[in-house]
Design a protein around this motif. Structure first.
Motif, PDB file in Angstrom:
ATOM      1  N   VAL A  46      11.577 -60.928  67.757  1.00 16.92           N
ATOM      2  CA  VAL A  46      12.415 -61.207  66.582  1.00 16.92           C
ATOM      3  C   VAL A  46      11.654 -62.197  65.700  1.00 16.92           C
ATOM      4  O   VAL A  46      10.782 -62.931  66.175  1.00 16.92           O
ATOM      5  N   THR A  47      12.017 -62.207  64.430  1.00 12.81           N
ATOM      6  CA  THR A  47      11.370 -63.118  63.491  1.00 12.81           C
ATOM      7  C   THR A  47      11.832 -64.536  63.769  1.00 12.81           C
ATOM      8  O   THR A  47      13.038 -64.818  63.754  1.00 12.81           O
ATOM      9  N   GLY A  48      10.877 -65.451  63.997  1.00 11.60           N
ATOM     10  CA  GLY A  48      11.212 -66.871  64.155  1.00 11.60           C
ATOM     11  C   GLY A  48      11.180 -67.570  62.814  1.00 11.60           C
ATOM     12  O   GLY A  48      12.104 -68.299  62.447  1.00 11.60           O
ATOM     13  N   ASN A  49      10.119 -67.350  62.064  1.00 12.62           N
ATOM     14  CA  ASN A  49      10.055 -67.863  60.691  1.00 12.62           C
ATOM     15  C   ASN A  49       9.140 -66.986  59.853  1.00 12.62           C
ATOM     16  O   ASN A  49       8.329 -66.222  60.385  1.00 12.62           O
ATOM     17  N   ASP A  68       9.092 -58.638  56.466  1.00  8.08           N
ATOM     18  CA  ASP A  68       9.779 -58.853  57.736  1.00  8.08           C
ATOM     19  C   ASP A  68       9.833 -57.550  58.533  1.00  8.08           C
ATOM     20  O   ASP A  68       9.512 -57.506  59.725  1.00  8.08           O
ATOM     21  N   ASP A  69      10.221 -56.471  57.846  1.00  5.11           N
ATOM     22  CA  ASP A  69      10.378 -55.188  58.525  1.00  5.11           C
ATOM     23  C   ASP A  69       9.027 -54.633  58.985  1.00  5.11           C
ATOM     24  O   ASP A  69       8.875 -54.210  60.138  1.00  5.11           O
ATOM     25  N   ARG A 115       4.956 -66.698  74.135  1.00  6.69           N
ATOM     26  CA  ARG A 115       5.783 -65.642  73.531  1.00  6.69           C
ATOM     27  C   ARG A 115       5.711 -65.636  72.010  1.00  6.69           C
ATOM     28  O   ARG A 115       6.397 -64.865  71.355  1.00  6.69           O
ATOM     29  N   ARG A 116       4.907 -66.540  71.426  1.00  8.25           N
ATOM     30  CA  ARG A 116       4.857 -66.670  69.956  1.00  8.25           C
ATOM     31  C   ARG A 116       3.657 -65.929  69.377  1.00  8.25           C
ATOM     32  O   ARG A 116       2.520 -66.183  69.773  1.00  8.25           O
ATOM     33  N   VAL A 124       8.797 -64.066  67.826  1.00  5.83           N
ATOM     34  CA  VAL A 124       8.978 -64.561  69.196  1.00  5.83           C
ATOM     35  C   VAL A 124       9.421 -63.398  70.088  1.00  5.83           C
ATOM     36  O   VAL A 124      10.375 -62.679  69.739  1.00  5.83           O
ATOM     37  N   ARG A 140       8.190 -54.230  62.817  1.00  6.29           N
ATOM     38  CA  ARG A 140       8.028 -52.883  63.365  1.00  6.29           C
ATOM     39  C   ARG A 140       6.609 -52.654  63.877  1.00  6.29           C
ATOM     40  O   ARG A 140       6.400 -51.894  64.824  1.00  6.29           O
ATOM     41  N   VAL A 162       6.028 -66.416  62.304  1.00  2.28           N
ATOM     42  CA  VAL A 162       5.975 -66.400  63.771  1.00  2.28           C
ATOM     43  C   VAL A 162       7.047 -65.439  64.286  1.00  2.28           C
ATOM     44  O   VAL A 162       8.213 -65.531  63.882  1.00  2.28           O
ATOM     45  N   ARG A 204      13.746 -62.745  75.057  1.00  6.84           N
ATOM     46  CA  ARG A 204      14.050 -62.764  76.492  1.00  6.84           C
ATOM     47  C   ARG A 204      14.964 -61.589  76.799  1.00  6.84           C
ATOM     48  O   ARG A 204      15.698 -61.118  75.928  1.00  6.84           O
ATOM     49  N   HIS A 210      18.746 -60.493  75.145  1.00  8.79           N
ATOM     50  CA  HIS A 210      18.872 -61.182  73.849  1.00  8.79           C
ATOM     51  C   HIS A 210      20.115 -60.700  73.083  1.00  8.79           C
ATOM     52  O   HIS A 210      20.953 -61.506  72.664  1.00  8.79           O
TER      53      HIS A 210
HETATM   54  C1  LIG Z   1      12.750 -51.763  64.593  1.00 12.28           C
HETATM   55  C2  LIG Z   1      13.228 -52.660  63.463  1.00 12.28           C
HETATM   56  C3  LIG Z   1      12.342 -53.889  63.244  1.00 12.28           C
HETATM   57  C4  LIG Z   1      12.861 -54.693  62.118  1.00 12.28           C
HETATM   58  C5  LIG Z   1      12.215 -56.049  62.082  1.00 12.28           C
HETATM   59  C6  LIG Z   1      13.154 -57.086  61.559  1.00 12.28           C
HETATM   60  C7  LIG Z   1      12.926 -58.364  62.346  1.00 12.28           C
HETATM   61  C8  LIG Z   1      14.096 -59.280  62.228  1.00 12.28           C
HETATM   62  O1  LIG Z   1      14.572 -59.486  61.158  1.00 12.28           O
HETATM   63  S1  LIG Z   1      14.709 -60.036  63.657  1.00 12.28           S
HETATM   64  C9  LIG Z   1      16.181 -60.860  63.026  1.00 12.28           C
HETATM   65  C10 LIG Z   1      15.907 -62.262  62.539  1.00 12.28           C
HETATM   66  N1  LIG Z   1      15.575 -63.161  63.609  1.00 12.28           N
HETATM   67  C11 LIG Z   1      16.511 -63.585  64.492  1.00 12.28           C
HETATM   68  O2  LIG Z   1      17.658 -63.200  64.490  1.00 12.28           O
HETATM   69  C12 LIG Z   1      16.047 -64.570  65.528  1.00 12.28           C
HETATM   70  C13 LIG Z   1      17.109 -65.643  65.796  1.00 12.28           C
HETATM   71  N2  LIG Z   1      16.583 -66.622  66.737  1.00 12.28           N
HETATM   72  C14 LIG Z   1      16.711 -66.439  68.079  1.00 12.28           C
HETATM   73  O3  LIG Z   1      17.318 -65.497  68.550  1.00 12.28           O
HETATM   74  C15 LIG Z   1      16.057 -67.448  68.981  1.00 12.28           C
HETATM   75  O4  LIG Z   1      15.915 -68.678  68.323  1.00 12.28           O
HETATM   76  C16 LIG Z   1      14.647 -66.971  69.465  1.00 12.28           C
HETATM   77  C17 LIG Z   1      14.760 -65.637  70.239  1.00 12.28           C
HETATM   78  C18 LIG Z   1      13.659 -66.817  68.294  1.00 12.28           C
HETATM   79  C19 LIG Z   1      14.061 -68.027  70.393  1.00 12.28           C
HETATM   80  O5  LIG Z   1      14.997 -68.287  71.404  1.00 12.28           O
HETATM   81  P1  LIG Z   1      14.593 -68.333  72.964  1.00 12.28           P
HETATM   82  O6  LIG Z   1      14.264 -66.959  73.446  1.00 12.28           O
HETATM   83  O7  LIG Z   1      15.665 -69.069  73.658  1.00 12.28           O
HETATM   84  O8  LIG Z   1      13.233 -69.050  73.003  1.00 12.28           O
HETATM   85  P2  LIG Z   1      12.854 -70.605  73.024  1.00 12.28           P
HETATM   86  O9  LIG Z   1      12.669 -70.947  74.466  1.00 12.28           O
HETATM   87  O10 LIG Z   1      13.740 -71.427  72.163  1.00 12.28           O
HETATM   88  O11 LIG Z   1      11.440 -70.477  72.301  1.00 12.28           O
HETATM   89  C20 LIG Z   1      10.412 -69.644  72.812  1.00 12.28           C
HETATM   90  C21 LIG Z   1       9.162 -69.984  72.055  1.00 12.28           C
HETATM   91  O12 LIG Z   1       9.325 -69.578  70.690  1.00 12.28           O
HETATM   92  C22 LIG Z   1       9.207 -70.714  69.836  1.00 12.28           C
HETATM   93  N3  LIG Z   1      10.185 -70.575  68.749  1.00 12.28           N
HETATM   94  C23 LIG Z   1      11.530 -70.484  68.874  1.00 12.28           C
HETATM   95  N4  LIG Z   1      12.087 -70.371  67.657  1.00 12.28           N
HETATM   96  C24 LIG Z   1      11.074 -70.425  66.767  1.00 12.28           C
HETATM   97  C25 LIG Z   1      11.025 -70.386  65.350  1.00 12.28           C
HETATM   98  N5  LIG Z   1      12.135 -70.273  64.609  1.00 12.28           N
HETATM   99  N6  LIG Z   1       9.826 -70.435  64.746  1.00 12.28           N
HETATM  100  C26 LIG Z   1       8.693 -70.557  65.478  1.00 12.28           C
HETATM  101  N7  LIG Z   1       8.675 -70.615  66.843  1.00 12.28           N
HETATM  102  C27 LIG Z   1       9.865 -70.532  67.461  1.00 12.28           C
HETATM  103  C28 LIG Z   1       9.495 -71.913  70.684  1.00 12.28           C
HETATM  104  O13 LIG Z   1       8.853 -73.069  70.170  1.00 12.28           O
HETATM  105  C29 LIG Z   1       8.915 -71.491  72.013  1.00 12.28           C
HETATM  106  O14 LIG Z   1       7.506 -71.644  71.983  1.00 12.28           O
HETATM  107  P3  LIG Z   1       6.728 -72.076  73.353  1.00 12.28           P
HETATM  108  O15 LIG Z   1       7.041 -70.989  74.350  1.00 12.28           O
HETATM  109  O16 LIG Z   1       5.296 -72.107  72.928  1.00 12.28           O
HETATM  110  O17 LIG Z   1       7.303 -73.402  73.752  1.00 12.28           O
END
Ligand SMILES: CCCCCCCC(=O)SCCNC(=O)CCNC(=O)[C@H](O)C(C)(C)COP(=O)(O)OP(=O)(O)OC[C@H]1O[C@@H](n2cnc3c(N)ncnc32)[C@H](O)[C@@H]1OP(=O)(O)O
Length: 142
Positions: free
Chosen positions: A67-70, A52-53, A97-98, A122, A57, A120, A125, A128
């Protein structure tokens, strides 16, 4: 470095500097002893957090605010603790954005994969984290 380790000046997951080459990346990693699960074997959660990291990064270093979606991890072989390993990241595809990303973990001197991640990311926006803070303020005020 992530927000949890930046002030300490040391990555507690044991992850090194990421090198970006086009839309791919690689980084040296080493599982620290405190993430041991079985004898000399890394906890699966370390492997998932490491992927994930590193993937997140690598996108940040490419100028993408994601951010991580899945995230799905396949565990092919036990991951050793304390051993020099390499993570190699590739960009599978982008749709709006994916970003679909894939990464492999292997020993430094062996090409066989120990684990693979696919997921995936994302693009965030604008606002956020501010929306998150506001939602949590509302929640705590309930
Ligand atoms: C510098 C340090 C780096 C460290 C890296 C660590 C990374 C992390 O751990 S990040 C933390 C974990 N992740 C999170 O907290 C994310 C939580 N989720 C969210 O905030 C929101 O659901 C977010 C931002 C993903 C999407 O929300 P939003 O901006 O409203 O977008 P939304 O309009 O719903 O979707 C945008 C696109 O993404 C897709 N999407 C949204 N969620 C997901 C998902 N879970 N899986 C796959 N695709 C997704 C949608 O289908 C859409 O696709 P398209 O544009 O093709 O129709």
């Amino acid at each position: 470095m992530c927000g949890g380790c930046r002030n300490r000046g040391r990555c507690r997951l044991g992850l090194g500097e990421i090198t970006i080459i086009g839309d791919a990346a690689h980084a040296p990693v080493r599982c620290a002893p405190h993430f041991q699960a079985g004898p000399n074997v890394a906890h699966g959660g370390w492997t998932a957090a490491m992927f994930d990291d590193i993937i997140g990064r690598s996108l940040t270093q490419r100028g993408l605010r994601t951010v991580t979606g899945n995230l799905t991890v396949d565990f092919f072989n036990p991951v050793p603790v304390g051993e020099a390993m390499i993570v190699e990241v590739v960009t599978e595809s982008r749709a709006g954005r994916r970003w679909t990303m894939q990464a492999m973990l292997r020993l430094e001197r062996d090409p066989s994969p120990l684990a693979r991640a696919i997921g995936v990311w994302v693009e965030r926006r604008e606002g956020h984290f501010e929306r998150h803070e506001a939602a949590m303020r509302d929640y705590r005020a309930r």
